[in-house]
Write a protein that holds these residues in place. Sequence first.
Motif, PDB file in Angstrom:
ATOM      1  N   PRO A 252       2.410  -0.455  -3.847  1.00 47.55           N
ATOM      2  CA  PRO A 252       1.130  -0.664  -4.723  1.00 47.55           C
ATOM      3  C   PRO A 252      -0.044  -1.181  -3.684  1.00 47.55           C
ATOM      4  CG  PRO A 252       2.669  -2.303  -5.140  1.00 47.55           C
ATOM      5  CD  PRO A 252       3.572  -1.139  -4.261  1.00 47.55           C
ATOM      6  N   PHE A 253       0.117  -1.574  -2.439  1.00 53.50           N
ATOM      7  CA  PHE A 253      -0.749  -2.199  -1.553  1.00 53.50           C
ATOM      8  C   PHE A 253      -1.032  -1.270  -0.375  1.00 53.50           C
ATOM      9  CE2 PHE A 253       1.073  -5.562  -3.913  1.00 53.50           C
ATOM     10  CZ  PHE A 253       0.110  -6.426  -4.340  1.00 53.50           C
ATOM     11  N   THR A 254       0.055  -0.625   0.106  1.00 54.55           N
ATOM     12  CA  THR A 254      -0.290   0.011   1.411  1.00 54.55           C
ATOM     13  C   THR A 254      -0.390   1.547   1.036  1.00 54.55           C
ATOM     14  OG1 THR A 254       1.925   0.638   1.655  1.00 54.55           O
ATOM     15  CG2 THR A 254       0.869  -1.512   2.911  1.00 54.55           C
ATOM     16  N   LYS A 255       0.077   1.687  -0.415  1.00 53.36           N
ATOM     17  CA  LYS A 255      -0.141   3.189  -0.895  1.00 53.36           C
ATOM     18  C   LYS A 255       0.948   4.212  -0.111  1.00 53.36           C
ATOM     19  CE  LYS A 255      -3.248   1.771  -3.576  1.00 53.36           C
ATOM     20  NZ  LYS A 255      -2.707   1.329  -4.846  1.00 53.36           N
ATOM     21  N   GLU A 256       1.915   3.660   0.703  1.00 53.08           N
ATOM     22  CA  GLU A 256       2.984   4.453   1.199  1.00 53.08           C
ATOM     23  C   GLU A 256       3.825   4.814   0.356  1.00 53.08           C
ATOM     24  OE1 GLU A 256       6.111   3.780   4.842  1.00 53.08           O
ATOM     25  OE2 GLU A 256       5.107   2.058   4.156  1.00 53.08           O
ATOM     26  N   LYS A 257       4.275   6.242   0.522  1.00 53.98           N
ATOM     27  CA  LYS A 257       5.436   6.688  -0.331  1.00 53.98           C
ATOM     28  C   LYS A 257       6.719   6.076   0.086  1.00 53.98           C
ATOM     29  CE  LYS A 257       3.084  10.934  -1.667  1.00 53.98           C
ATOM     30  NZ  LYS A 257       3.188  12.338  -1.926  1.00 53.98           N
TER      31      LYS A 257
END
Length: 274
Positions: A252-257
């Motif tokens: 939710p913060f780094t947007k990494e999958k």
Amino acid sequence: MAPTRLQEYGVGIFNNIPTKSALKKALKKQLITVDKTVATTATFIKGGETIELAFQETKTPKKQLIFPLEVLFEDEYLAVIHKPAGILVSGNSFKTIANALPQNLKKSTLTDASIPQPVHRLDYPTTGILLVGKTNSSIRILNKLFEDKEIHKTYYAITIGKMETKGKVISSVDSKKSKSKYKVLNSVPSERFGSLNLVKLSPKTGRRHQLRIHLASIGNPILGDKEYGKEGLILNGKGLYLHAYSLKFIHPFTKEKLYLKDGLPERFKKIFEE
């Protein structure tokens, strides 16, 4: 911001109210005010309000729980750990995963750092992957992601008896609709149980004991399940063969999958060597 219910928005605002259930209890006890007015579960937040906690009794263990945990992933916002069998995730007991987390995780350096908190549950006998929030905002957002079904969970189980290759179970659990999908990956003959199956499970809802109840309802209880197993086919002393294998979601913060896994226990591999 769009108007949001306080019981959704307020999770993690206060360090000693880290979960949605704790927030509901505080609201029920009339401990929270919004702009000096006592808040309820019907209170909406529109932005700019002053939210205050009037009083909240905090319960902390008198001593630290020394219980080493395997950390699978960790950053400033969240962590993922392996939950062993035979321990509660949270609750009134001293020996819980929640009480062991501060001694196993690095304290977040972010301004809203919180006591780390599990954001979902695993049953006492279940092993596997468990997601933890490390800041007030991450605890709140991760709870919301679970509620919105944006975190995808995969389990593995060993079940008893012949099964269809794949299927789904839809039923009522605790008077609420529940749905699970399953796929049989392998089967081996068993002198005692007839057949044992390695099954991949995808719960679409998150009811208590859902997977155990669903598999028992179609005549294929999980090996070692003393509560829902068939009489005469209870495996004693080996534990429950249910393992939370993976979590898949967008950070939710780094947007990494993120696709995080906790490998199958050795006792699974002894039955299914492949």
